[in-house]
Write a protein that holds these residues in place. Structure first.
Motif, PDB file in Angstrom:
ATOM      1  N   ARG A 147       0.961  -1.167   0.018  1.00  0.00           N
ATOM      2  CA  ARG A 147       0.118   0.044  -0.053  1.00  0.00           C
ATOM      3  C   ARG A 147       0.786   1.058  -0.014  1.00  0.00           C
ATOM      4  O   ARG A 147       1.828   1.205   0.458  1.00  0.00           O
ATOM      5  CB  ARG A 147      -0.919   0.136   1.245  1.00  0.00           C
ATOM      6  CG  ARG A 147      -1.840  -1.072   1.298  1.00  0.00           C
ATOM      7  CD  ARG A 147      -3.123  -0.784   2.266  1.00  0.00           C
ATOM      8  NE  ARG A 147      -4.040  -1.790   2.121  1.00  0.00           N
ATOM      9  CZ  ARG A 147      -5.346  -1.633   1.124  1.00  0.00           C
ATOM     10  NH1 ARG A 147      -5.299  -0.526   0.603  1.00  0.00           N
ATOM     11  NH2 ARG A 147      -6.323  -2.462   1.367  1.00  0.00           N
ATOM     12  N   ASP A 148       0.391   2.187  -0.534  1.00  0.00           N
ATOM     13  CA  ASP A 148       1.307   3.525  -0.678  1.00  0.00           C
ATOM     14  C   ASP A 148       1.021   4.372   0.593  1.00  0.00           C
ATOM     15  O   ASP A 148       0.048   3.940   1.402  1.00  0.00           O
ATOM     16  CB  ASP A 148       0.952   4.095  -2.292  1.00  0.00           C
ATOM     17  CG  ASP A 148      -0.549   4.815  -2.208  1.00  0.00           C
ATOM     18  OD1 ASP A 148      -1.122   4.823  -1.156  1.00  0.00           O
ATOM     19  OD2 ASP A 148      -0.646   4.914  -3.261  1.00  0.00           O
ATOM     20  N   ALA A 149       1.541   5.572   0.399  1.00  0.00           N
ATOM     21  CA  ALA A 149       1.234   6.473   1.608  1.00  0.00           C
ATOM     22  C   ALA A 149      -0.221   6.805   1.603  1.00  0.00           C
ATOM     23  O   ALA A 149      -0.490   7.129   3.011  1.00  0.00           O
ATOM     24  CB  ALA A 149       2.271   7.657   1.458  1.00  0.00           C
ATOM     25  N   GLY A 150      -0.884   6.903   0.763  1.00  0.00           N
ATOM     26  CA  GLY A 150      -2.356   7.264   0.693  1.00  0.00           C
ATOM     27  C   GLY A 150      -3.199   6.241   1.204  1.00  0.00           C
ATOM     28  O   GLY A 150      -4.517   6.088   1.169  1.00  0.00           O
ATOM     29  N   GLY A 151      -2.698   4.843   1.030  1.00  0.00           N
ATOM     30  CA  GLY A 151      -3.466   3.499   1.517  1.00  0.00           C
ATOM     31  C   GLY A 151      -3.933   3.011   0.398  1.00  0.00           C
ATOM     32  O   GLY A 151      -4.513   1.920   0.566  1.00  0.00           O
ATOM     33  N   ASP A 152      -3.554   3.350  -0.891  1.00  0.00           N
ATOM     34  CA  ASP A 152      -4.164   2.832  -2.052  1.00  0.00           C
ATOM     35  C   ASP A 152      -3.325   1.367  -2.234  1.00  0.00           C
ATOM     36  O   ASP A 152      -1.980   1.460  -2.072  1.00  0.00           O
ATOM     37  CB  ASP A 152      -3.847   3.404  -3.215  1.00  0.00           C
ATOM     38  CG  ASP A 152      -4.937   4.653  -3.104  1.00  0.00           C
ATOM     39  OD1 ASP A 152      -5.860   4.683  -2.421  1.00  0.00           O
ATOM     40  OD2 ASP A 152      -4.607   5.810  -3.734  1.00  0.00           O
ATOM     41  N   ARG A 206      -1.144   1.330  -9.373  1.00  0.00           N
ATOM     42  CA  ARG A 206      -2.065   1.845  -8.297  1.00  0.00           C
ATOM     43  C   ARG A 206      -3.571   1.372  -8.684  1.00  0.00           C
ATOM     44  O   ARG A 206      -3.790   1.707  -9.758  1.00  0.00           O
ATOM     45  CB  ARG A 206      -1.904   3.177  -8.125  1.00  0.00           C
ATOM     46  CG  ARG A 206      -2.597   3.676  -6.928  1.00  0.00           C
ATOM     47  CD  ARG A 206      -2.480   5.210  -6.739  1.00  0.00           C
ATOM     48  NE  ARG A 206      -0.921   5.437  -6.392  1.00  0.00           N
ATOM     49  CZ  ARG A 206       0.062   6.038  -6.949  1.00  0.00           C
ATOM     50  NH1 ARG A 206      -0.220   6.396  -8.168  1.00  0.00           N
ATOM     51  NH2 ARG A 206       1.161   6.153  -6.316  1.00  0.00           N
ATOM     52  N   VAL A 208      -7.272   1.355  -7.390  1.00  0.00           N
ATOM     53  CA  VAL A 208      -8.350   2.004  -6.587  1.00  0.00           C
ATOM     54  C   VAL A 208      -9.694   1.667  -6.783  1.00  0.00           C
ATOM     55  O   VAL A 208     -10.129   1.544  -7.954  1.00  0.00           O
ATOM     56  CB  VAL A 208      -7.998   3.461  -6.672  1.00  0.00           C
ATOM     57  CG1 VAL A 208      -8.961   4.246  -5.737  1.00  0.00           C
ATOM     58  CG2 VAL A 208      -6.539   4.003  -6.300  1.00  0.00           C
ATOM     59  N   ASN A 212     -14.777   4.513  -4.024  1.00  0.00           N
ATOM     60  CA  ASN A 212     -14.097   5.209  -2.704  1.00  0.00           C
ATOM     61  C   ASN A 212     -13.726   6.556  -3.182  1.00  0.00           C
ATOM     62  O   ASN A 212     -13.761   7.520  -2.456  1.00  0.00           O
ATOM     63  CB  ASN A 212     -12.980   4.231  -2.303  1.00  0.00           C
ATOM     64  CG  ASN A 212     -13.621   2.795  -1.425  1.00  0.00           C
ATOM     65  OD1 ASN A 212     -14.699   2.957  -1.100  1.00  0.00           O
ATOM     66  ND2 ASN A 212     -12.665   2.144  -1.284  1.00  0.00           N
ATOM     67  N   GLU A 213     -13.153   6.439  -4.348  1.00  0.00           N
ATOM     68  CA  GLU A 213     -12.555   7.752  -4.975  1.00  0.00           C
ATOM     69  C   GLU A 213     -13.628   8.790  -4.915  1.00  0.00           C
ATOM     70  O   GLU A 213     -13.373   9.867  -4.810  1.00  0.00           O
ATOM     71  CB  GLU A 213     -11.854   7.481  -6.160  1.00  0.00           C
ATOM     72  CG  GLU A 213     -10.943   8.652  -6.573  1.00  0.00           C
ATOM     73  CD  GLU A 213     -10.329   8.179  -8.030  1.00  0.00           C
ATOM     74  OE1 GLU A 213     -10.842   7.796  -8.974  1.00  0.00           O
ATOM     75  OE2 GLU A 213      -9.085   8.141  -8.088  1.00  0.00           O
ATOM     76  N   GLN A 216     -14.611  10.146  -1.223  1.00  0.00           N
ATOM     77  CA  GLN A 216     -13.829  10.983  -1.037  1.00  0.00           C
ATOM     78  C   GLN A 216     -13.782  12.519  -1.615  1.00  0.00           C
ATOM     79  O   GLN A 216     -13.498  13.335  -0.930  1.00  0.00           O
ATOM     80  CB  GLN A 216     -12.369  10.355  -1.185  1.00  0.00           C
ATOM     81  CG  GLN A 216     -11.993   9.109  -0.300  1.00  0.00           C
ATOM     82  CD  GLN A 216     -10.826   8.624  -0.550  1.00  0.00           C
ATOM     83  OE1 GLN A 216      -9.835   9.117  -1.390  1.00  0.00           O
ATOM     84  NE2 GLN A 216     -10.372   7.390  -0.211  1.00  0.00           N
ATOM     85  N   LYS A 220     -14.810  16.012   0.270  1.00  0.00           N
ATOM     86  CA  LYS A 220     -13.625  17.294   0.042  1.00  0.00           C
ATOM     87  C   LYS A 220     -15.130  18.537  -0.604  1.00  0.00           C
ATOM     88  O   LYS A 220     -14.564  19.649   0.006  1.00  0.00           O
ATOM     89  CB  LYS A 220     -12.562  16.981  -0.936  1.00  0.00           C
ATOM     90  CG  LYS A 220     -11.522  16.259  -0.544  1.00  0.00           C
ATOM     91  CD  LYS A 220     -10.844  16.002  -1.490  1.00  0.00           C
ATOM     92  CE  LYS A 220      -9.558  15.238  -0.881  1.00  0.00           C
ATOM     93  NZ  LYS A 220      -8.630  14.850  -1.778  1.00  0.00           N
TER      94      LYS A 220
END
Length: 221
Positions: A147-152, A206, A208, A212-213, A216, A220
């Motif tokens: 998983r990357d820093a964003g959780g993906d 990546r 996703v 979910n996208e 999010q 925002k």
């Protein structure tokens, strides 16, 4: 095979999977002394299997990072890529671009059917991607999931057994990306952000879930 040969093979594997590393990092990972690691690296360097770059990250002596050369990468299975490239060139010469497109389309459909059959019974996206990595590893891609820093979710392929063929026909790479997308389903988006053919050490995708996208984005707004 001697203990030293096994350690050398593990060293090559570590450089393939994790990329450039210092002798100290390799020693810690393999459980051998820095002196032994440097001796093995020196032999591999003489054989043309590894190279190095010195990097000054802070005050003091620069650190030496070791990496695989093209010859080092060639130690890993290539799935008879040279023959595959020749066959693709022959298909294009005899049947033209339309014939080549038809061949790649047939391969794509066959692969997609196999992946779908394996992934459809699995409910969660993470488990699907994990199983896809297992399938790809069995095919020689040395795949793993993180998983990357964003959780993906990120699907990483540390080796491309068809790299020579893909260089000769980049439609193969586009085909694989489309297969991943179709196999994981319409609610999933797959983006390749590292690519061996553009000079990267590996291919990375990546992955996703679209809902979910969307959620999010709505939060925002």
């Amino acid at each position: 095979m001697s203990m030293q040969d096994r350690t050398t093979n593990r060293m090559l594997y570590s450089l393939k999977v994790a990329g450039a590393q210092t002798a100290s990092a390799l020693g810690n990972k393999l459980g051998v002394t820095s002196v032994a690691v440097r001796q093995m690296l020196a032999r591999l360097h003489e054989d043309g299997l590894v190279g190095f770059e010195d990097s000054r990250e802070s005050v003091g002596r620069p650190k030496r990072f070791w990496h695989l050369t093209d010859a080092g990468n060639a130690q890993f299975p290539d799935n008879h890529a040279g023959l595959t490239a020749d066959l693709l060139a022959s298909v294009s010469a005899v049947f033209g671009d339309a014939g080549l497109d038809q061949l790649i389309s047939h391969r794509e459909k066959t692969t997609l059917n196999q992946y779908r059959a394996a992934l459809e019974p699995i409910a969660s996206l993470e488990e699907k991607v994990q199983h896809l990595a297992e399938i790809r590893s069995a095919e020689g891609y040395m795949a793993e999931v993180s998983r990357d820093a964003g959780g993906d979710l990120v699907l990483i392929e540390n080796h491309c057994p068809i790299c020579v063929a893909a260089k000769a026909c980049q439609k193969l790479c586009r085909s694989e990306l489309e297969v991943f997308q179709a196999a994981l389903g319409p609610n999933v988006e797959v983006k390749r952000f590292e690519h061996i053919l553009t000079g990267a050490r590996r291919c990375a995708y990546r992955i996703v879930e679209k809902h979910n996208e969307d959620r999010q984005l709505a939060m925002k707004l």
